[in-house]
Structure formats: structure tokens, C-alpha cells
Write a protein that holds these residues in place. Structure first.
Motif, PDB file in Angstrom:
ATOM      1  N   VAL A  13      -2.064  17.380  34.808  1.00  0.00           N
ATOM      2  CA  VAL A  13      -1.940  18.820  35.063  1.00  0.00           C
ATOM      3  C   VAL A  13      -2.318  19.661  33.852  1.00  0.00           C
ATOM      4  O   VAL A  13      -2.444  20.879  33.955  1.00  0.00           O
ATOM      5  CB  VAL A  13      -0.520  19.194  35.556  1.00  0.00           C
ATOM      6  N   THR A  14      -2.499  19.026  32.702  1.00  0.00           N
ATOM      7  CA  THR A  14      -2.809  19.759  31.481  1.00  0.00           C
ATOM      8  C   THR A  14      -4.318  19.963  31.375  1.00  0.00           C
ATOM      9  O   THR A  14      -5.088  19.003  31.423  1.00  0.00           O
ATOM     10  CB  THR A  14      -2.278  18.994  30.242  1.00  0.00           C
ATOM     11  N   VAL A  15      -4.715  21.216  31.241  1.00  0.00           N
ATOM     12  CA  VAL A  15      -6.127  21.565  31.182  1.00  0.00           C
ATOM     13  C   VAL A  15      -6.678  21.299  29.777  1.00  0.00           C
ATOM     14  O   VAL A  15      -7.810  20.873  29.619  1.00  0.00           O
ATOM     15  CB  VAL A  15      -6.328  23.048  31.579  1.00  0.00           C
ATOM     16  N   THR A  16      -5.872  21.557  28.759  1.00  0.00           N
ATOM     17  CA  THR A  16      -6.274  21.332  27.375  1.00  0.00           C
ATOM     18  C   THR A  16      -5.718  19.990  26.908  1.00  0.00           C
ATOM     19  O   THR A  16      -5.049  19.292  27.656  1.00  0.00           O
ATOM     20  CB  THR A  16      -5.766  22.467  26.472  1.00  0.00           C
ATOM     21  N   GLU A  17      -5.943  19.650  25.661  1.00  0.00           N
ATOM     22  CA  GLU A  17      -5.457  18.381  25.118  1.00  0.00           C
ATOM     23  C   GLU A  17      -3.934  18.339  25.123  1.00  0.00           C
ATOM     24  O   GLU A  17      -3.266  19.297  24.722  1.00  0.00           O
ATOM     25  CB  GLU A  17      -5.968  18.197  23.682  1.00  0.00           C
ATOM     26  N   LEU A  18      -3.384  17.230  25.551  1.00  0.00           N
ATOM     27  CA  LEU A  18      -1.938  17.022  25.564  1.00  0.00           C
ATOM     28  C   LEU A  18      -1.530  16.432  24.220  1.00  0.00           C
ATOM     29  O   LEU A  18      -1.922  15.320  23.880  1.00  0.00           O
ATOM     30  CB  LEU A  18      -1.542  16.084  26.699  1.00  0.00           C
ATOM     31  N   VAL A  19      -0.768  17.199  23.462  1.00  0.00           N
ATOM     32  CA  VAL A  19      -0.336  16.769  22.136  1.00  0.00           C
ATOM     33  C   VAL A  19       1.172  16.514  22.182  1.00  0.00           C
ATOM     34  O   VAL A  19       1.942  17.415  22.531  1.00  0.00           O
ATOM     35  CB  VAL A  19      -0.655  17.846  21.075  1.00  0.00           C
ATOM     36  N   PRO A  20       1.615  15.312  21.830  1.00  0.00           N
ATOM     37  CA  PRO A  20       3.061  15.040  21.838  1.00  0.00           C
ATOM     38  C   PRO A  20       3.819  15.941  20.865  1.00  0.00           C
ATOM     39  O   PRO A  20       3.305  16.330  19.818  1.00  0.00           O
ATOM     40  CB  PRO A  20       3.145  13.575  21.391  1.00  0.00           C
ATOM     41  N   HIS A  21       5.031  16.279  21.246  1.00  0.00           N
ATOM     42  CA  HIS A  21       5.916  17.119  20.434  1.00  0.00           C
ATOM     43  C   HIS A  21       6.657  16.251  19.407  1.00  0.00           C
ATOM     44  O   HIS A  21       6.695  16.576  18.230  1.00  0.00           O
ATOM     45  CB  HIS A  21       6.895  17.854  21.362  1.00  0.00           C
ATOM     46  N   ASN A  22       7.288  15.180  19.879  1.00  0.00           N
ATOM     47  CA  ASN A  22       7.992  14.208  19.027  1.00  0.00           C
ATOM     48  C   ASN A  22       8.918  14.867  18.006  1.00  0.00           C
ATOM     49  O   ASN A  22       8.903  14.519  16.823  1.00  0.00           O
ATOM     50  CB  ASN A  22       6.986  13.287  18.314  1.00  0.00           C
ATOM     51  N   SER A  23       9.744  15.771  18.472  1.00  0.00           N
ATOM     52  CA  SER A  23      10.665  16.477  17.590  1.00  0.00           C
ATOM     53  C   SER A  23      11.809  17.059  18.415  1.00  0.00           C
ATOM     54  O   SER A  23      11.830  16.956  19.632  1.00  0.00           O
ATOM     55  CB  SER A  23       9.920  17.605  16.857  1.00  0.00           C
ATOM     56  N   THR A  24      12.734  17.666  17.690  1.00  0.00           N
ATOM     57  CA  THR A  24      13.794  18.414  18.355  1.00  0.00           C
ATOM     58  C   THR A  24      13.203  19.732  18.860  1.00  0.00           C
ATOM     59  O   THR A  24      12.043  20.059  18.573  1.00  0.00           O
ATOM     60  CB  THR A  24      14.951  18.690  17.375  1.00  0.00           C
ATOM     61  N   ILE A  25      14.000  20.487  19.574  1.00  0.00           N
ATOM     62  CA  ILE A  25      13.558  21.767  20.134  1.00  0.00           C
ATOM     63  C   ILE A  25      14.206  22.901  19.339  1.00  0.00           C
ATOM     64  O   ILE A  25      15.426  22.928  19.158  1.00  0.00           O
ATOM     65  CB  ILE A  25      13.959  21.889  21.619  1.00  0.00           C
ATOM     66  N   ARG A  26      13.396  23.824  18.888  1.00  0.00           N
ATOM     67  CA  ARG A  26      13.911  24.988  18.157  1.00  0.00           C
ATOM     68  C   ARG A  26      14.462  26.006  19.147  1.00  0.00           C
ATOM     69  O   ARG A  26      13.752  26.450  20.051  1.00  0.00           O
ATOM     70  CB  ARG A  26      12.787  25.616  17.341  1.00  0.00           C
ATOM     71  N   LEU A  27      15.734  26.354  18.957  1.00  0.00           N
ATOM     72  CA  LEU A  27      16.351  27.435  19.722  1.00  0.00           C
ATOM     73  C   LEU A  27      16.714  28.554  18.764  1.00  0.00           C
ATOM     74  O   LEU A  27      17.287  28.296  17.711  1.00  0.00           O
ATOM     75  CB  LEU A  27      17.620  26.956  20.431  1.00  0.00           C
ATOM     76  N   ASP A  28      16.390  29.775  19.136  1.00  0.00           N
ATOM     77  CA  ASP A  28      16.784  30.955  18.362  1.00  0.00           C
ATOM     78  C   ASP A  28      17.864  31.699  19.114  1.00  0.00           C
ATOM     79  O   ASP A  28      17.919  31.648  20.350  1.00  0.00           O
ATOM     80  CB  ASP A  28      15.588  31.893  18.165  1.00  0.00           C
ATOM     81  N   GLU A  29      18.705  32.403  18.384  1.00  0.00           N
ATOM     82  CA  GLU A  29      19.690  33.262  19.024  1.00  0.00           C
ATOM     83  C   GLU A  29      18.963  34.437  19.676  1.00  0.00           C
ATOM     84  O   GLU A  29      17.892  34.850  19.226  1.00  0.00           O
ATOM     85  CB  GLU A  29      20.734  33.751  18.020  1.00  0.00           C
ATOM     86  N   TYR A  30      19.552  34.977  20.725  1.00  0.00           N
ATOM     87  CA  TYR A  30      18.949  36.083  21.462  1.00  0.00           C
ATOM     88  C   TYR A  30      18.642  37.253  20.523  1.00  0.00           C
ATOM     89  O   TYR A  30      19.398  37.560  19.617  1.00  0.00           O
ATOM     90  CB  TYR A  30      19.886  36.567  22.583  1.00  0.00           C
ATOM     91  N   THR A  31      17.515  37.903  20.775  1.00  0.00           N
ATOM     92  CA  THR A  31      17.134  39.093  20.025  1.00  0.00           C
ATOM     93  C   THR A  31      16.578  40.140  20.981  1.00  0.00           C
ATOM     94  O   THR A  31      15.906  39.794  21.972  1.00  0.00           O
ATOM     95  CB  THR A  31      16.099  38.773  18.921  1.00  0.00           C
ATOM     96  N   ASP A  32      16.840  41.400  20.672  1.00  0.00           N
ATOM     97  CA  ASP A  32      16.300  42.500  21.485  1.00  0.00           C
ATOM     98  C   ASP A  32      14.779  42.592  21.386  1.00  0.00           C
ATOM     99  O   ASP A  32      14.154  43.349  22.141  1.00  0.00           O
ATOM    100  CB  ASP A  32      16.929  43.828  21.058  1.00  0.00           C
ATOM    101  N   GLU A  33      14.176  41.841  20.482  1.00  0.00           N
ATOM    102  CA  GLU A  33      12.723  41.802  20.350  1.00  0.00           C
ATOM    103  C   GLU A  33      12.079  41.160  21.583  1.00  0.00           C
ATOM    104  O   GLU A  33      10.962  41.514  21.964  1.00  0.00           O
ATOM    105  CB  GLU A  33      12.352  41.018  19.080  1.00  0.00           C
ATOM    106  N   TRP A  34      12.773  40.216  22.204  1.00  0.00           N
ATOM    107  CA  TRP A  34      12.185  39.503  23.340  1.00  0.00           C
ATOM    108  C   TRP A  34      11.852  40.421  24.511  1.00  0.00           C
ATOM    109  O   TRP A  34      10.728  40.344  25.028  1.00  0.00           O
ATOM    110  CB  TRP A  34      13.065  38.337  23.759  1.00  0.00           C
TER     111      TRP A  34
END
Length: 185
Positions: A13-34
Motif C-alpha cells: 500500500v506504500t507508494v514511496t519507499e517503506l523505511v522501518p522506524h525501529n524506535s520508540t514513538i515520540r509523543l508531545d503534550e497537547y499544544t494550541d499550535e496544533w
């Protein structure tokens, strides 16, 4: 926990190259910028596509005040027929959006990345039941702090693990999402 999607299925299903993440996931606290970033992107997308846009919504965790999230703005775009790529792909690409995923077998979903803002632009056919599910989940989390906190706790726990692909992290949240959606009906 659901079985993660295989690399082979992701590659299909990936149109571009599939690159493994191999890491944890970064979560940020909510911001009004979003929400501000969403508004800017929604205006840009609507300007590019005009009457092709049937509906555009801020979805995902960045759309829920108080919820930690990957710092990626999820935008849901409904068009008359998402399988009709001629109606919207070229105009979006001409403005710097990149088609990354084409899922013909899953609601004819398409996913684009943005030109200068970290977004996931999810394209579906107008009236798609998946859009309604996504927005029901968003609206429920906005209105029910206990479920928002339950979801946040699950996200924090799962984000600390190493994931081969970010999609595997998303798949791992499926159980808690189903549990919360059952209460959202």
C-alpha cells in the motif's frame, strides 16, 4: 493485541519507499499550535482543490485538547470519489503534497504528507463510514475526560516500546480504541 501488519502488506500500500522506524514513538503534550496548523492546512487544501472538497476535518490526537500526540496533524478530507485520483492527486502534488499510501482495499483510502508541515492527509470518499468512526472517536474523547485519560495512558505505555513501523504502534492501540468507541455509540 492485534497482529501487526506485515512488512509485505505495508509495502503493497506504500507508494514511496517503506523505511522501518525501529524506535520508540515520540509523543508531545497537547499544544494550541496544533489547531492553528490544522486551520492553515485546511485553508491551503481547500484553496488547491476548491469544489472537490466535500468535507475537511481535524482528526486524530492533535484534535483533542489535553491529549498527548505524535506531532503530526491528522486531517480527514472527503472528496466525491477517492478512487478517482485524477480529481485531486495532481493538484495536491503540484502544491508539494506527496502521495504516500494507496489502500484500495480499505475504503479507497489515500494518505498524503504535507509540503512544509508534518501532516497526514487522509482522503476518503464522501460519506465513508471510516470518517464517521474517526470523528465519533474524536468527539467522544473531547467530551469524556475519563476516556481521554484512558487513551492517553495506553498511548504513553505503547509509545515507550520499540516499533518496526509506526503503523504497528497504531495497530496496537486498536483494542483500547474499540473499547472507547463501544461507549461512544
Amino acid at each position: 493485541m492485534p497482529e501487526p501488519i506485515s512488512d509485505e502488506d505495508l509495502q503493497k500500500v506504500t507508494v514511496t519507499e517503506l523505511v522501518p522506524h525501529n524506535s520508540t514513538i515520540r509523543l508531545d503534550e497537547y499544544t494550541d499550535e496544533w489547531p492553528r496548523l490544522y486551520e492553515r492546512e485546511a485553508a491551503r487544501i481547500t484553496g488547491v482543490l476548491g469544489g472537490v472538497v466535500r468535507r475537511i476535518e481535524h482528526a486524530g490526537s492533535t484534535s483533542v485538547p489535553g491529549l498527548p500526540a505524535k506531532p503530526i496533524i491528522d486531517i480527514v478530507l472527503e472528496v466525491p470519489d477517492s478512487a478517482d485520483e485524477d480529481a485531486y492527486v495532481a493538484p495536491l502534488e503540484a502544491h508539494g503534497y506527496t502521495l504516500r499510501i494507496r489502500e484500495a482495499d480499505w475504503f479507497e483510502h489515500r494518505l498524503f504528507k504535507g509540503p512544509d508541515t508534518n501532516i497526514n492527509l487522509h482522503v476518503f470518499t464522501a460519506g465513508c463510514e471510516e470518517v464517521e468512526r474517526m470523528l465519533r472517536f474524536r468527539d467522544h474523547l473531547r467530551a469524556h475526560p475519563a476516556d481521554r485519560d484512558r487513551y492517553a495512558a495506553a498511548k504513553r505505555e505503547l509509545s515507550a516500546r520499540v516499533w518496526r513501523h509506526v503503523q504497528h504502534y497504531a495497530d496496537a492501540k486498536s483494542e483500547v480504541v474499540r473499547e472507547i468507541l463501544a461507549r461512544a455509540r
